[in-house]
Design a protein around this motif. Structure first.
Motif, PDB file in Angstrom:
ATOM      1  N   LEU A 156       4.380  15.014 -10.743  1.00 22.43           N
ATOM      2  CA  LEU A 156       5.096  15.182 -12.005  1.00 22.43           C
ATOM      3  C   LEU A 156       4.166  15.310 -13.201  1.00 22.43           C
ATOM      4  N   ARG A 157       3.029  14.606 -13.152  1.00 21.82           N
ATOM      5  CA  ARG A 157       2.070  14.599 -14.255  1.00 21.82           C
ATOM      6  C   ARG A 157       2.760  14.405 -15.612  1.00 21.82           C
TER       7      ARG A 157
ATOM      8  N   LEU B  21       0.826  -1.209   0.000  1.00 21.71           N
ATOM      9  CA  LEU B  21       0.000   0.000   0.000  1.00 21.71           C
ATOM     10  C   LEU B  21       0.859   1.257   0.000  1.00 21.71           C
ATOM     11  N   ALA B  22       1.942   1.251   0.777  1.00 20.30           N
ATOM     12  CA  ALA B  22       2.827   2.415   0.835  1.00 20.30           C
ATOM     13  C   ALA B  22       3.493   2.671  -0.519  1.00 20.30           C
ATOM     14  N   LEU B  23       3.957   1.607  -1.181  1.00 20.53           N
ATOM     15  CA  LEU B  23       4.566   1.766  -2.501  1.00 20.53           C
ATOM     16  C   LEU B  23       3.570   2.309  -3.508  1.00 20.53           C
ATOM     17  N   PHE B  24       2.345   1.819  -3.441  1.00 21.51           N
ATOM     18  CA  PHE B  24       1.310   2.306  -4.355  1.00 21.51           C
ATOM     19  C   PHE B  24       1.033   3.788  -4.125  1.00 21.51           C
ATOM     20  N   LEU B  25       0.941   4.191  -2.864  1.00 20.71           N
ATOM     21  CA  LEU B  25       0.686   5.599  -2.557  1.00 20.71           C
ATOM     22  C   LEU B  25       1.839   6.485  -3.014  1.00 20.71           C
ATOM     23  N   VAL B  26       3.069   6.002  -2.873  1.00 20.37           N
ATOM     24  CA  VAL B  26       4.230   6.768  -3.334  1.00 20.37           C
ATOM     25  C   VAL B  26       4.176   6.977  -4.843  1.00 20.37           C
ATOM     26  N   LEU B  27       3.852   5.921  -5.581  1.00 18.96           N
ATOM     27  CA  LEU B  27       3.754   6.036  -7.036  1.00 18.96           C
ATOM     28  C   LEU B  27       2.643   6.999  -7.444  1.00 18.96           C
ATOM     29  N   VAL B  28       1.505   6.948  -6.743  1.00 16.52           N
ATOM     30  CA  VAL B  28       0.402   7.863  -7.050  1.00 16.52           C
ATOM     31  C   VAL B  28       0.815   9.305  -6.794  1.00 16.52           C
ATOM     32  N   ILE B  29       1.502   9.542  -5.672  1.00 16.22           N
ATOM     33  CA  ILE B  29       1.944  10.903  -5.344  1.00 16.22           C
ATOM     34  C   ILE B  29       2.937  11.414  -6.377  1.00 16.22           C
TER      35      ILE B  29
ATOM     36  N   LYS C 185      11.598   8.403 -17.486  1.00 12.99           N
ATOM     37  CA  LYS C 185      12.741   8.428 -16.566  1.00 12.99           C
ATOM     38  C   LYS C 185      12.586   9.609 -15.619  1.00 12.99           C
ATOM     39  N   VAL C 186      12.510   9.305 -14.321  1.00 12.02           N
ATOM     40  CA  VAL C 186      12.436  10.328 -13.283  1.00 12.02           C
ATOM     41  C   VAL C 186      13.618  10.111 -12.356  1.00 12.02           C
ATOM     42  N   SER C 187      14.589  11.032 -12.396  1.00 10.85           N
ATOM     43  CA  SER C 187      15.825  10.876 -11.630  1.00 10.85           C
ATOM     44  C   SER C 187      16.477   9.550 -12.023  1.00 10.85           C
TER      45      SER C 187
END
Length: 210
Positions: A44-45, A31-39, A164-166
């Motif tokens: 970044l959109r 759940l935490a990983l999913f929330l991080v990806l959503v944020i 690619k993000v960072s």
């Protein structure tokens, strides 16, 4: 109940006590990983790249009496990455020309490349199709369009991209690009053949799906 049975039940009970906390912890991590990806996505959109068909030189677009189409095009395509914090990897892009629903040139493979933030990439390439059989109903439509002097040819790009993000690189996403080109051949007497090469400064925006 024997001593052996009690020992077995006690062992099974302890195993269940250990499994429940482990499953709960694993669920929280997912759940935490999913929330991080959503944020990250919301911040970044990521915006899909923008393609433009800049020009096209048409040196052959001839239909034989047997409905065989010979096409020779030299086109210039550009792509711009509109993102400020996201880079784009282009993996195995393929470009070809089509007339209505039919592919009329073989696919030309573009080299894999990386596009940085706000960068623009330009490709110049030749698209040649020799005596490609055209469906009968398309041959009729092409003859009619040639008589009017204007033919719609579409340049299509297909392939896969990665964001690619960072240091993070996403999985591969399909890319489909459709660039319409309304080519004016002028008035023709038979609607079958054209004369010398004609260069068009098109600057046509392309439709992009990812």
């Amino acid at each position: 109940m024997t001593v052996k049975d009690c020992s077995r039940n006690h062992h099974h009970h302890r195993k269940r006590l250990y499994c429940h906390p482990l499953a709960t912890l694993l669920g929280f991590i997912v759940l935490a990983l999913f929330l991080v990806l959503v944020i990250i996505y919301l911040i970044l959109r990521p915006t899909k790249p923008r393609f433009i068909l800049q020009d096209a030189a048409v040196s052959a677009f001839n239909l034989s009496a047997a409905n065989l189409l010979t096409t020779s095009l030299q086109v210039t395509l550009s792509s711009r990455n509109p993102n400020e914090r996201i880079g784009i990897y282009y993996d195995k892009l393929e470009v070809y020309a089509s007339y209505h629903s039919q592919q009329i040139t073989p696919r030309t493979v573009l080299p894999s490349s990386y596009q940085g933030h706000k960068d623009t990439t330009v490709w110049s390439l030749n698209l040649n199709g020799n005596s490609v059989p055209l469906a009968p109903y398309l041959a009729v439509a092409l003859k009619q369009e040639r008589l009017t002097g204007t033919v719609l040819i579409k340049m299509r790009v297909e392939g896969r991209i990665r964001w690619k993000v960072s240091t993070f690189i996403s999985g591969k996403y399909h890319l489909h690009v459709n660039c319409p080109a309304y080519v004016n051949f002028g008035s023709k007497s038979n609607g079958l053949a054209m004369g010398p090469a004609i260069n068009y400064q098109l600057i046509m925006n392309c439709h992009v799906d990812t």
